[in-house]
Structures are given as C-alpha cells and as structure tokens.
Motif scaffolding. Structure first.
Motif, PDB file in Angstrom:
ATOM      1  N   THR A   1       0.865  -1.178   0.000  1.00 41.08           N
ATOM      2  CA  THR A   1       0.000   0.000   0.000  1.00 41.08           C
ATOM      3  C   THR A   1       0.904   1.232   0.000  1.00 41.08           C
ATOM      4  O   THR A   1       1.779   1.360   0.846  1.00 41.08           O
ATOM      5  CB  THR A   1      -0.896  -0.002   1.250  1.00 41.08           C
TER       6      THR A   1
ATOM      7  N   ASP B   1      -7.240   1.698  -0.115  1.00 42.28           N
ATOM      8  CA  ASP B   1      -5.791   1.507  -0.214  1.00 42.28           C
ATOM      9  C   ASP B   1      -5.374   1.626  -1.689  1.00 42.28           C
ATOM     10  O   ASP B   1      -6.060   1.114  -2.562  1.00 42.28           O
ATOM     11  CB  ASP B   1      -5.392   0.106   0.271  1.00 42.28           C
TER      12      ASP B   1
ATOM     13  N   GLU C   1      -2.565   0.382  -4.136  1.00 42.21           N
ATOM     14  CA  GLU C   1      -1.449  -0.559  -4.212  1.00 42.21           C
ATOM     15  C   GLU C   1      -0.445  -0.089  -5.261  1.00 42.21           C
ATOM     16  O   GLU C   1      -0.816   0.548  -6.246  1.00 42.21           O
ATOM     17  CB  GLU C   1      -1.965  -1.962  -4.558  1.00 42.21           C
TER      18      GLU C   1
END
Lengths: 237, 151, 332
Positions: free
Chosen positions: B109, B121, B123
């Motif tokens: 994250t 989040d 990524e």
C-alpha cells in the motif's frame, strides 16, 4: 424534548380529566399514526410522542420539494391539527382488572408497620386496600409497573427510610399515597403488604404488560394456599 | 427537480464505475451525464457541510490503466484509481507509507484515497524504488492522476 | 456452532437498534449505546443496519471462530487481534474457521462492536434481539455472554464471496478499503457533547444554567448502560418542584436532588421523576457511549434546528457510506 420526541402537557396535577384527554389523544394517534411516529408514552399530566426525524424529513421533502425544513416543526403542526380534532367530551371505556393478593406473612413484611402507622389493624388495612378502585395512570419505572391512583388516605404510608436491594416480583406495596405491584424483581423502597401470583410482565405476549394506562385495578384477598395453587398451576397469566 | 445532492451521488458512483453515459428523467427534468464529453459539471451548491467527495467529471487526458511506462528508462507511474482525497500516511501522526527512496513491492500500500467516507488503499502495482512523489498529503486527486514515479 | 466464548470480557452482550414501540408498557428500549458504530459494523458485512451485533465494553472478550465468516469491528479501539496478529477495525475481515479473536487494552473509546455477515442467530423478543440485562430478556438468554456460550450465525449474505474467494493462506484476509470513521466517531480525551435545553431547563438557577454550559463534568464509576452519573458543580433549582413521573428519552440529562446530573442512556427506565436540564442531541449519543468512567466532558448548548440538521447530516453521511460500501463490494 430533543430532536426525536415531543412532550405535550395536558394539565398540571393528577386529575381524571387530564388523564382522559391524554388517553383520548394517544388512542387517536395510535389508531391513525402519522408517518414517522414510533410510539406514544402516556404519563400523569403529559404524553410524549417519539418519532423518527429522518422518515418525517424524507416524506416532507418528497411532498414539498424543499430541503430546508425542521422535522420538529412538521410533527408539531401535525399534532396541533390532530389536537383540534379530539373530542374530549367522549367518555373513556375502562377495562377492569382484578388482581388476587395474598396479604401479610412472608409476602407482606411491612403490613404490620402500615397498620401501626395508620392506627389500624392489619385486617382493616387489607379491607381498605382490597375495597378500593385504582386507576392505572401510566405504566413505567419497570416493565408492566402500574402507577396507580386512588389509594385511601387512611392507609397511605411513607416509603421505607432505606430501600430494599431486591423486591421479589409480584410484591404489592404502598409508597406515600400510591400503591403498586412490582412486575420484576428490582430494588425499591415501598412498604410491602402482600404479593400476587399473577404475572404483570409477559414478555412473550402482545401487549407484554397485563395492565395498560387507563385500566381500573382492584385487589382481591386470597389465602396462602390459593396463592401457591395458582403458582403451581401456572395460572399466573 | 432532481436535487443536487442526489446528482452528486450519481456522478460519484459513475466516476467509480465503468458506466460512460447515463440518462435520468425525473418529474419532468432530464439530466444526461456523459463521462466522455465531460459536460456534467453540476452547479456549485452552497457549502452547507464539509464534503470531501469530488463531483467533477473525469478528464480524458489520463489513460485507464494502473501503470504507465515512461519511455525506455523503465519508469512507472502509480496512478490514482479514483477521484478523492489522497493521504500519504495511515494515521495523522504516522510516517508516510512511502517516501523518495522507498523500495516497494507490487502489492504494497503506497497511499490512501478517500471517497464517499471510505479510505481505499492504493497498491503500488509494480516492484521498484520510489523516485518521485507527485501529490501532497490531503490533496484532491483525479481518476488516473499520477501519484508516484517508480523506477 | 459458529462462535464460542472463551473469555467473556467485562460486559459483552447482543444488541441491535433497540426494542421500540413498547415503552408505554414500561419496557425499556435497550440497544447499542453507540448506534452509528453498530450500523457501520453491519454495513461492512452486508447486513441491514439494524442487525444484532456484539457490544463489548472496555475489556473485550476472547472468542473462538468455528466457521469461516466475514466480520467487522467498529466503535472504540479495544486492540483486536486474530491469532495474535493485530487486526484493523472499520473494514470487512474474512476470518477462517479455527481462529481466535482476542481483544486487548482499551486504546480509545469504551465500546466496540463485532458484526458477522448474516447476523447472529438470536430469537427476537418484542421485535428486537437486544439484551435487556436487568429484565433478563432478549439477546443471548437475557444476559451478558459467559465463557462456553456458543452463538450460531445466520445464513451468510452474498457479500461473503469476494473476500473468501481470495487466496487465504493466513488466519484472515482484509478488504483493501476501510471507513473514514472519524467522520462518524470523532473521539477525544475531553469531548464536548452538544445538548438542547431539557424540558425543565427553566427550573434551574441562572448560575446553574451557566455552569452546565461551561464547566467540565466528570463521569463517575457508577456509570453503565442505564446511565452515566456525573460530578461537577451542583446544579440547583430556583425552588423545590414536585415533578410527576414522565417519559424520558435517550440522552435526557436528569438532575438528582443532590445536584448531580445523570445522563440517561440505552438501558434507561422509560419514565423518570427528576427535572431534566438538558438533552444530548441524537448525533452526539455515540460520543457519550464511548466516554469512559473518570473522563471529563463538557456540554455545549445548541438549538433544536442545529440538533436536527446535525442528525440529518449524519444520516446523509451514512447513506453515502452505504452506497460506497456496496460499490466497493462489487468492484472487488
């Protein structure tokens, strides 16, 4: 009364006439509830109306296509209109509920005190208490607990100086000019004069309370044997 | 009349979905929202409350893919997956997820984007080292906007 | 068999949004102290927002999960961990059968909520699954949970699948999104609780009215789900009023003859006979629910219009959150 309830006062002292108005208005709201009404709670001199502000807001917004409105004002104006439609001259119909009571002994540890306090014999206290007619003005404090009016001044007795930590369910007591029955075991300072085998709080029934606001309550003396029999047979309901 | 708040919700939902065009009829009013034409800028409403949700339509300049390979230097850009407010750290007083020089793995994250009261989040989507942070903590970002450069 | 209680914690009970419609029979409302956290816990696992969840107080329980399930933990931070690993709150968590959920020290707030997809299989009493502790009814056998209690889950909702399909090699798997909970539960060490004037506000002396609005009050140890007793400046009536019993509401602030206020909460009696100086606004009830004994609070008086718009604002935020969550489920 905050953002989700409105209290309407109908008088300033405990009076049958006030009770009648409260009961009539509550009945009319319950028979024809406005959208958003959750519940009504009657008391001695007033009626509290609980509502869901979001439901009121959403309905009103849809109808009037405006976002600046107060659910309280909407509910107030509904109530004002409804109040004008109430016919307070109409006579109330009361149910009469007879509650069997085994007076004295282990059930009524304060019966003798009540008698002494009022210069009566215990039999006289029982006679006076069981010959009265009591109006249930409201149910509250505990599930199914009736606030009863109509106790003879001859047997009125102040509360105990220190409350008992647990009063058994079914206990019948006196506190000042009030008499009542404890539906569930709770702490309390009432003078206990007897007990009923009847259940006043019935969580699996609808309504869950034996007594309703507006009921006339009478007490009839029973013996310890009759008390035990009723309990054994499970006829407490 | 369709109320502005409801319209905002619709636009927001559209921005987060693959729907390109929507046609709404309600009590005589017709609204057409078309992402491709980016014409659906709703009228500004009185700021009655704090509202972090963005209502602008998606701009066309960003491509709809996770990473963008920049020439032959093997530079990747981590792009914003949605419209919202970017946060570089998990909590107000915590360290940022990544800084220039941080080594990252594809499923790490690297930031959070808040939209419609949800923290999403972000990524990395790629292994490598962060060489540039392109957005500030608390900055409003567009869908597809580059957030980081990764080598 | 779905969840087994290993240690019950200080006070863990089943609660939903309460037992409404029976107050005129003296039946108390009960329900979650922090209703927003309960509703969000339910949204996060795809339940309707009034489903029953576990309410845990200060020291949380230790629970064994005996069936794969989707859960969410919201409310105060009681340091939840699954098989020893800290687990984030305010997001869906897929938990594998055989795991142990344990709560540790209370880091913030006072009450946490644990929801499970589908809800707990608890029979309704008077249209509610809430536990009324003193009346011994509703919830799990009408009482707080004890060691070895076993609670089943209802059929799981459709939201179960996305996370469980993921390769779950660990004890649990997390969604890659969570709720911006500070929007719903802005906790602080000495919170300011917004109130409107109570029904008997005018019965109080000018100085007491001022003190109520300005001075801090400490939440005493005699505080529970029924109400919080506060200590601070003694609040005085202008003269003795004989008040007849009347209905009270969630957040009503009564003043006892010794001058100490009591904030009536979820397990309050339906009626009361003490004068009410103020009424906590609905939007701030969750803040009160998360205050620990010993903490100090202040009151700030707002108008009824403000109370209503704050309430409606919270409802809009919840609605927005609900759409966002269902979208997030679809995308994943």
């Amino acid at each position: 009364m905050g953002d989700s309830a409105i209290m309407i006062t109908f008088g300033n002292e405990i009076k049958y006439d006030t009770h009648k108005k409260i009961k009539a208005f509550m009945d009319s709201l319950e028979n024809d509830p406005f959208v958003g009404l959750i519940e009504c709670v009657p008391a001695f001199i007033n009626l509290t109306i609980f509502y869901d502000p979001l439901v009121v807001y959403n309905l009103y917004k849809k109808r009037n296509k405006t976002e600046s409105m107060s659910p309280y004002k909407v509910v107030s104006s509904i109530i004002k209109k409804r109040l004008q439609q109430i016919d307070s001259n109409q006579e109330l119909i009361h149910r009469t509920v007879s509650i069997p009571v085994c007076y004295g002994g282990e059930f009524g540890p304060d019966l003798e005190y009540v008698a002494r306090h009022n210069n009566l014999t215990t039999d006289e206290v029982i006679y006076i208490h069981s010959n009265g007619e009591y109006l249930a003005y409201m149910i509250g404090f505990a599930p199914g607990f009736p606030f009863l009016g109509g106790l003879s001044e001859k047997i009125a007795t102040p509360r105990r100086p220190s409350p008992r930590t647990a009063i058994p369910a079914g206990s019948v007591g006196i506190a000042g000019a009030q008499t009542g029955v404890y539906p569930i075991s709770t702490p309390g300072g009432w003078q206990l004069i007897g007990a009923t085998p009847m259940k006043l709080f019935l969580p699996n029934d609808n309504p869950p309370s034996l007594l309703q606001a507006g009921d006339i309550v009478t007490f009839s003396p029973i013996s310890q044997d009759e008390y035990n029999e009723t309990v054994l047979k499970g006829e407490g309901q | 009349m369709i109320n502005v708040r409801e319209l905002e919700e619709v636009i927001d939902l559209m921005n987060r979905s693959s729907v390109q065009k929507i046609h709404i009829e309600h009590e005589g009013t017709t609204v057409i929202i078309d992402k491709a034409e980016a014409t659906a800028v709703p009228p500004k409403r009185e700021q009655a409350e704090q509202h972090h949700v963005q209502t602008r339509a998606v701009e066309n300049s960003y491509e709809e893919k996770e990473d963008q390979v920049d020439g032959d230097t093997q530079q990747h850009q981590v792009l914003s997956p949605m419209v919202g407010t970017f946060y570089s750290r998990p909590e107000e007083d915590a360290d940022p997820f990544v800084q220039v020089g941080s080594k990252i793995k594809s499923n790490d994250t690297v930031g959070i984007i808040e939209a419609m009261k949800l923290f999403n989040d972000v990524e990395a989507g790629v292994d490598g080292e962060v060489t540039e942070v392109l957005v500030d903590d608390g900055q409003v970002v567009e869908f597809g906007q580059p957030l980081f450069v990764v080598k | 068999m779905s969840l087994r209680v290993i240690k019950p914690g200080l006070l863990t009970s089943i609660q939903d949004l309460g037992r409404k419609g029976f107050q005129k029979h003296g039946v108390i409302v009960s329900g979650a102290m922090d209703a927003y956290s309960l509703r969000i816990a339910n949204l996060l696992v795809g339940n309707t927002d009034h489903e029953a969840v576990l309410e845990m107080t200060l020291m949380g329980p230790k629970l064994k999960i005996e069936k794969d399930c989707l859960i969410a933990i919201t409310g105060g931070n009681l340091s939840p961990a699954i098989d020893g690993e800290p687990v984030p709150m305010w997001k869906p968590v897929f938990v594998k059968k055989g795991c142990t959920i344990k709560f540790g020290p209370c880091k913030s707030g006072c009450r946490a909520y644990l929801s499970v997809a589908g809800g707990y299989a608890i029979p309704e009493v008077m249209n509610s699954k809430s536990t009324y502790l003193r009346g011994e009814l509703g919830g799990y056998k009408g009482r707080a949970l004890q060691a070895d209690d076993v609670i089943s889950f209802n059929e799981q909702s459709h939201h179960q699948s996305p996370l469980s399909k993921k390769e779950v090699t660990e004890s649990f798997a997390l969604a890659n999104w969570s709720v911006n909970y500070k929007k719903f539960l802005p906790l602080s060490e000495s919170p300011i609780i917004r109130v409107t004037k109570g029904s008997q506000f005018e019965y109080f002396t000018e100085s007491s009215k001022n003190e109520c609005a300005k001075m801090p009050f400490t939440v005493s140890n005699q505080s529970d789900r029924m109400g919080y007793r506060l200590s601070g400046p003694a609040l005085k009536l202008t003269h003795k009023h004989e008040l007849l019993s009347e209905a009270v509401s969630n957040g009503s602030i009564q003043v006892t003859p010794d001058g100490n206020p009591i904030i009536l909460l979820a397990d309050r009696q339906t009626t009361g006979g003490y004068p009410k100086i103020a009424q906590v606004i609905t939007a701030d009830l969750p803040l009160i629910a998360q205050v620990k004994p010993g903490q100090s609070i202040r009151f700030s008086f707002v108008t009824l219009e403000d109370a209503e718009s704050l309430y409606l604002q919270k409802e809009r935020q919840l609605k927005e959150l609900k759409s966002a969550v269902s979208l997030a489920f679809k995308n994943k």
